[in-house]
Design a protein around this motif. Sequence first.
Motif, PDB file in Angstrom:
ATOM      1  N   ARG A  29       0.772  -1.251   0.021  1.00 47.87           N
ATOM      2  CA  ARG A  29      -0.154  -0.117   0.119  1.00 47.87           C
ATOM      3  C   ARG A  29       0.885   1.231  -0.074  1.00 47.87           C
ATOM      4  O   ARG A  29       0.544   2.139  -0.688  1.00 47.87           O
ATOM      5  CB  ARG A  29      -0.999  -0.167   1.305  1.00 47.87           C
ATOM      6  N   ALA A  30       1.907   1.301   0.799  1.00 48.65           N
ATOM      7  CA  ALA A  30       2.777   2.278   1.135  1.00 48.65           C
ATOM      8  C   ALA A  30       3.553   2.592  -0.560  1.00 48.65           C
ATOM      9  O   ALA A  30       3.644   3.797  -1.005  1.00 48.65           O
ATOM     10  CB  ALA A  30       3.829   2.381   1.858  1.00 48.65           C
ATOM     11  N   ARG A  31       3.938   1.700  -1.093  1.00 45.28           N
ATOM     12  CA  ARG A  31       4.417   1.592  -2.456  1.00 45.28           C
ATOM     13  C   ARG A  31       3.416   2.132  -3.462  1.00 45.28           C
ATOM     14  O   ARG A  31       3.808   2.905  -4.119  1.00 45.28           O
ATOM     15  CB  ARG A  31       5.097   0.224  -3.089  1.00 45.28           C
ATOM     16  N   SER A  32       2.397   1.861  -3.369  1.00 48.01           N
ATOM     17  CA  SER A  32       1.198   2.410  -4.410  1.00 48.01           C
ATOM     18  C   SER A  32       0.976   3.804  -4.226  1.00 48.01           C
ATOM     19  O   SER A  32       0.769   4.674  -4.916  1.00 48.01           O
ATOM     20  CB  SER A  32      -0.052   1.711  -4.368  1.00 48.01           C
ATOM     21  N   GLU A  40       2.830  11.981   1.236  1.00 49.73           N
ATOM     22  CA  GLU A  40       2.382  12.081   2.538  1.00 49.73           C
ATOM     23  C   GLU A  40       1.874  10.759   3.160  1.00 49.73           C
ATOM     24  O   GLU A  40       2.032  10.424   4.394  1.00 49.73           O
ATOM     25  CB  GLU A  40       1.497  13.328   2.817  1.00 49.73           C
ATOM     26  N   GLN A  41       1.071  10.615   2.379  1.00 51.89           N
ATOM     27  CA  GLN A  41       0.395   8.827   2.747  1.00 51.89           C
ATOM     28  C   GLN A  41       1.220   7.880   2.987  1.00 51.89           C
ATOM     29  O   GLN A  41       1.373   6.952   3.665  1.00 51.89           O
ATOM     30  CB  GLN A  41      -0.779   8.682   1.878  1.00 51.89           C
ATOM     31  N   ALA A  42       2.101   7.847   1.935  1.00 50.53           N
ATOM     32  CA  ALA A  42       3.129   6.715   2.107  1.00 50.53           C
ATOM     33  C   ALA A  42       4.301   6.859   3.127  1.00 50.53           C
ATOM     34  O   ALA A  42       4.445   5.872   3.894  1.00 50.53           O
ATOM     35  CB  ALA A  42       3.962   6.832   0.606  1.00 50.53           C
ATOM     36  N   LEU A  43       4.686   8.219   3.445  1.00 50.38           N
ATOM     37  CA  LEU A  43       5.273   8.310   4.606  1.00 50.38           C
ATOM     38  C   LEU A  43       4.609   7.840   6.093  1.00 50.38           C
ATOM     39  O   LEU A  43       5.396   7.340   6.822  1.00 50.38           O
ATOM     40  CB  LEU A  43       5.850   9.910   4.766  1.00 50.38           C
ATOM     41  N   ALA A  44       3.308   8.219   5.864  1.00 50.64           N
ATOM     42  CA  ALA A  44       2.631   8.074   7.297  1.00 50.64           C
ATOM     43  C   ALA A  44       2.633   6.222   7.225  1.00 50.64           C
ATOM     44  O   ALA A  44       2.765   5.706   8.428  1.00 50.64           O
ATOM     45  CB  ALA A  44       1.042   8.589   7.120  1.00 50.64           C
ATOM     46  N   LEU A  49       5.084   1.240   9.902  1.00 47.23           N
ATOM     47  CA  LEU A  49       5.946  -0.081   9.531  1.00 47.23           C
ATOM     48  C   LEU A  49       7.333   0.100  10.005  1.00 47.23           C
ATOM     49  O   LEU A  49       7.956  -0.984  10.321  1.00 47.23           O
ATOM     50  CB  LEU A  49       5.978  -0.222   8.194  1.00 47.23           C
ATOM     51  N   GLU A  50       7.804   1.120  10.531  1.00 48.56           N
ATOM     52  CA  GLU A  50       9.370   1.005  10.899  1.00 48.56           C
ATOM     53  C   GLU A  50       9.560   0.154  12.219  1.00 48.56           C
ATOM     54  O   GLU A  50      10.679  -0.486  11.979  1.00 48.56           O
ATOM     55  CB  GLU A  50       9.670   2.590  11.364  1.00 48.56           C
ATOM     56  N   ASN A  51       8.848   0.210  12.980  1.00 53.68           N
ATOM     57  CA  ASN A  51       9.201  -0.676  14.191  1.00 53.68           C
ATOM     58  C   ASN A  51       9.031  -2.125  13.993  1.00 53.68           C
ATOM     59  O   ASN A  51       9.398  -3.101  14.651  1.00 53.68           O
ATOM     60  CB  ASN A  51       8.443  -0.444  15.322  1.00 53.68           C
ATOM     61  N   ASP A  52       8.216  -2.520  12.700  1.00 56.35           N
ATOM     62  CA  ASP A  52       8.177  -3.842  12.319  1.00 56.35           C
ATOM     63  C   ASP A  52       9.037  -4.458  11.225  1.00 56.35           C
ATOM     64  O   ASP A  52       8.666  -5.359  10.540  1.00 56.35           O
ATOM     65  CB  ASP A  52       6.525  -4.210  12.012  1.00 56.35           C
ATOM     66  N   GLN A  63      13.552  -3.238  -0.190  1.00 60.46           N
ATOM     67  CA  GLN A  63      12.361  -2.137  -0.761  1.00 60.46           C
ATOM     68  C   GLN A  63      11.998  -1.254   0.318  1.00 60.46           C
ATOM     69  O   GLN A  63      11.701  -0.047  -0.168  1.00 60.46           O
ATOM     70  CB  GLN A  63      11.302  -3.018  -1.272  1.00 60.46           C
ATOM     71  N   TYR A  64      11.660  -1.597   1.644  1.00 65.96           N
ATOM     72  CA  TYR A  64      11.315  -0.667   2.627  1.00 65.96           C
ATOM     73  C   TYR A  64      12.000   0.643   2.434  1.00 65.96           C
ATOM     74  O   TYR A  64      11.767   1.781   2.738  1.00 65.96           O
ATOM     75  CB  TYR A  64      11.015  -1.366   3.816  1.00 65.96           C
ATOM     76  N   ALA A  65      13.438   0.293   2.800  1.00 64.31           N
ATOM     77  CA  ALA A  65      14.540   1.384   2.938  1.00 64.31           C
ATOM     78  C   ALA A  65      14.510   2.182   1.731  1.00 64.31           C
ATOM     79  O   ALA A  65      14.386   3.632   1.702  1.00 64.31           O
ATOM     80  CB  ALA A  65      15.952   0.808   3.258  1.00 64.31           C
ATOM     81  N   TYR A  66      14.479   1.650   0.666  1.00 67.61           N
ATOM     82  CA  TYR A  66      14.673   2.279  -0.825  1.00 67.61           C
ATOM     83  C   TYR A  66      13.410   3.349  -0.925  1.00 67.61           C
ATOM     84  O   TYR A  66      13.370   4.556  -1.107  1.00 67.61           O
ATOM     85  CB  TYR A  66      14.613   1.283  -1.998  1.00 67.61           C
ATOM     86  N   LEU A  67      12.271   2.474  -0.663  1.00 68.81           N
ATOM     87  CA  LEU A  67      10.861   3.620  -0.960  1.00 68.81           C
ATOM     88  C   LEU A  67      10.821   4.340   0.067  1.00 68.81           C
ATOM     89  O   LEU A  67      10.383   5.696  -0.098  1.00 68.81           O
ATOM     90  CB  LEU A  67       9.740   2.481  -0.751  1.00 68.81           C
ATOM     91  N   ARG A  68      11.316   4.133   1.364  1.00 72.91           N
ATOM     92  CA  ARG A  68      11.248   5.457   2.500  1.00 72.91           C
ATOM     93  C   ARG A  68      12.270   6.448   2.181  1.00 72.91           C
ATOM     94  O   ARG A  68      11.638   7.543   2.415  1.00 72.91           O
ATOM     95  CB  ARG A  68      11.694   4.567   3.729  1.00 72.91           C
ATOM     96  N   GLY A  69      13.531   6.115   1.781  1.00 70.44           N
ATOM     97  CA  GLY A  69      14.385   7.259   1.517  1.00 70.44           C
ATOM     98  C   GLY A  69      13.887   7.865   0.242  1.00 70.44           C
ATOM     99  O   GLY A  69      13.969   9.217   0.285  1.00 70.44           O
ATOM    100  N   MET A  70      13.244   7.247  -0.860  1.00 72.13           N
ATOM    101  CA  MET A  70      12.837   8.193  -2.005  1.00 72.13           C
ATOM    102  C   MET A  70      11.662   9.099  -1.626  1.00 72.13           C
ATOM    103  O   MET A  70      11.569   9.928  -2.208  1.00 72.13           O
ATOM    104  CB  MET A  70      12.589   7.211  -3.202  1.00 72.13           C
ATOM    105  N   THR A  71      10.879   8.323  -0.649  1.00 72.53           N
ATOM    106  CA  THR A  71       9.769   9.278  -0.407  1.00 72.53           C
ATOM    107  C   THR A  71      10.112  10.520   0.383  1.00 72.53           C
ATOM    108  O   THR A  71       9.655  11.665   0.087  1.00 72.53           O
ATOM    109  CB  THR A  71       8.692   8.501   0.611  1.00 72.53           C
TER     110      THR A  71
END
Length: 170
Positions: A29-32, A40-44, A49-52, A63-71
């Motif tokens: 969902r965050a990727r979409s 903003e929705q992706a970052l939320a 998800l950060e703690n999990d 993928q999480y780290a890449y998408l989080r950084g690009m966001t």
Amino acid sequence: MRRLVSCVLLFSSFALASGCATYTQDLERARSHYEANRFEQALALFRVLENDQDSFSVPERAQYAYLRGMTDYRLADLAPQGTGVSDPRKGYRDNARHWLGLAAAIEKQAAGGITSEQKNRLTETLADLNRDVYGGAEALPEGGAAPDASKPDAPASPEEPPSEPSAPTL
């Protein structure tokens, strides 16, 4: 009693399996949101998800780290310019550098989580973000290494030999 215990174990295994699926679904969902430019929705979702992250497979962590950084990187361009400590652009860029560096490290350790297109974008973006920290990267010699401080500098002109230190007089 045995039947009750086996039912409880079965139920808990289903709960664990669905919990992991939920994290993966949240990542999707965050990727979409990211791909739809709803940063903003992706970052939320990424923050939730950060703690999990330990529930993800290694490729999903990349993928999480890449998408989080690009966001964060995209949000830095959209944020209003601040001043001094309260500059949101700097905060987003700092976070982007952290997460993209983590994505690169995960990918280097266990390749396969990031596509070749994402790797190229990751490399370019990290180079941009590293200029914020190191600055003047274009002035470094070939290979990107800083000049070796242990080697003496060359003489100013070929005619002038380096001066020898004079011996102390007693």
